[in-house]
Design an enzyme around this catalytic site. Sequence first.
Site, PDB file in Angstrom:
ATOM      1  N   SER A 156       0.806  -1.218   0.000  1.00 52.45           N
ATOM      2  CA  SER A 156       0.000   0.000   0.000  1.00 52.45           C
ATOM      3  C   SER A 156       0.841   1.271   0.000  1.00 52.45           C
ATOM      4  CB  SER A 156      -0.961   0.002   1.191  1.00 52.45           C
ATOM      5  OG  SER A 156      -0.263  -0.208   2.402  1.00 52.45           O
ATOM      6  N   ASP A 405      -4.148   5.259  11.489  1.00 48.76           N
ATOM      7  CA  ASP A 405      -3.221   4.932  10.411  1.00 48.76           C
ATOM      8  C   ASP A 405      -1.942   5.730  10.627  1.00 48.76           C
ATOM      9  OD1 ASP A 405      -1.777   4.462   8.137  1.00 48.76           O
ATOM     10  OD2 ASP A 405      -3.344   5.051   6.726  1.00 48.76           O
ATOM     11  N   HIS A 408       0.653   4.998   6.349  1.00 48.94           N
ATOM     12  CA  HIS A 408       0.566   5.749   5.102  1.00 48.94           C
ATOM     13  C   HIS A 408       0.676   7.241   5.397  1.00 48.94           C
ATOM     14  CE1 HIS A 408      -1.809   1.985   4.693  1.00 48.94           C
ATOM     15  NE2 HIS A 408      -1.017   1.867   3.632  1.00 48.94           N
TER      16      HIS A 408
END
Length: 432
Positions: A156, A405, A408
């Site tokens: 990702s 998160d 990212h």
Amino acid sequence: MGAYDQCSQKPSPSPSLGSVSAGARAVFAWLALLSAVLCLALLHLLRGSQLGRAVVSPLFQYITSSTYNQGTLPPYSCDYSEGQWVWSPGHARRYNGTECNVKDSENCARNGRPDSGYLDWRWQPSAAAGCQLPDFDAAAFLAAVRGKHVAFVGDSMARNQAESLVCLLATSFPYSMVYRDQDPGTRLFWRWAFPSHNVTVSSYWAPFLARATGRSENYSMTYSTVYLNELAERWSADADSMDVAVVSTGHWFWRPSVYYNGSEVLGTHLLSGLNHTEIGFLSPYREAIRMSVQHLAGSGGRTGRVVVVSTFSPSHFEKAWDDPTTCARKTPYREGETEVGVIPAELRSIVREETAAAATRNGGATRIEVLDVTKLATMRPDGHPGVYMHRDPFARGVPKRLQSDCLHFCLPGPVDTFNEILLQLLNSRVGK
């Protein structure tokens, strides 16, 4: 427009040199130099504003497009792997993530993140490098890859960088979505096109690069099964079409996995209950990188191909993954405040070693480069969505537990710098 016109207008006729004293000529020279510097500074400031971009960007696009087409680029000689983040107001305020369809969980501004200071920093290479990292230039990037396919392959973080690139390019050039998964939330394979330069950008989900089943395909499973003798099918089948391949992976190797060579179990990682040898993840990671670079370097005999392998970009989970304050920092780390971790440093070394070995074996037929982002990513705990991976997470009060998160980066955000460096790598390719 007034400022632009003032910088662009032709100078008035000057007296002949023969009728002007040496002292006066020196004054005229200094005034001309000062005027040029002031005009360039004014153009730079204008580019930072919305109005300025509309007025000035076409000029910069024309200049850069002409320069790139003439093949006058300087050779790549800067080491961007070491440095520090320096305050630069507005540097990363380049696009609206909603307009370029970034993943909802990385659209921090839309999700209500109240602070925006994470957008006011730029990466300054160390003094030893003796260089600056230029701002991203969409026209220059598309000119460098005109008529080509730029592919991001990996986990990702590869997708995070691919979406960053699309957004950076879309600030100046129209694009279309060529293909995306039926379920937009999965983002296993997406493709965009920039018709002005006949450029295609793709993102391939392949978290182990090798063929894998289990949790990497179905989150209800407890571990992944990885076949280190085979590459993941979709990206490896398309390898012949890739002119620029950016390989980025690492995070899934930390998770519970069983590693195979064909039908033979090589070992496991974090699965002691299966009664197989614990082999960790460094050797499987090395094998996956080696196999992928070899495949890209030897695939299709494509001339001019550039293979770029990104180093590991670490996460910043300072507390439990569902603690709302696990990555709540507002500023980058200062130099000396933190160091690259032992495992990220080892993963970075593996990338460097395997790309160097592949370049030697390849004999220069394919350009193989390293996009070393480990240090600059390590220094940015403030650039992650955190709880703002959710829309308005505190609208009903502060929850005790909420997924965050800290892996990212927000879009826009620090990952845009990855593409600034990628552009410089491509510059060197065009210039040779």
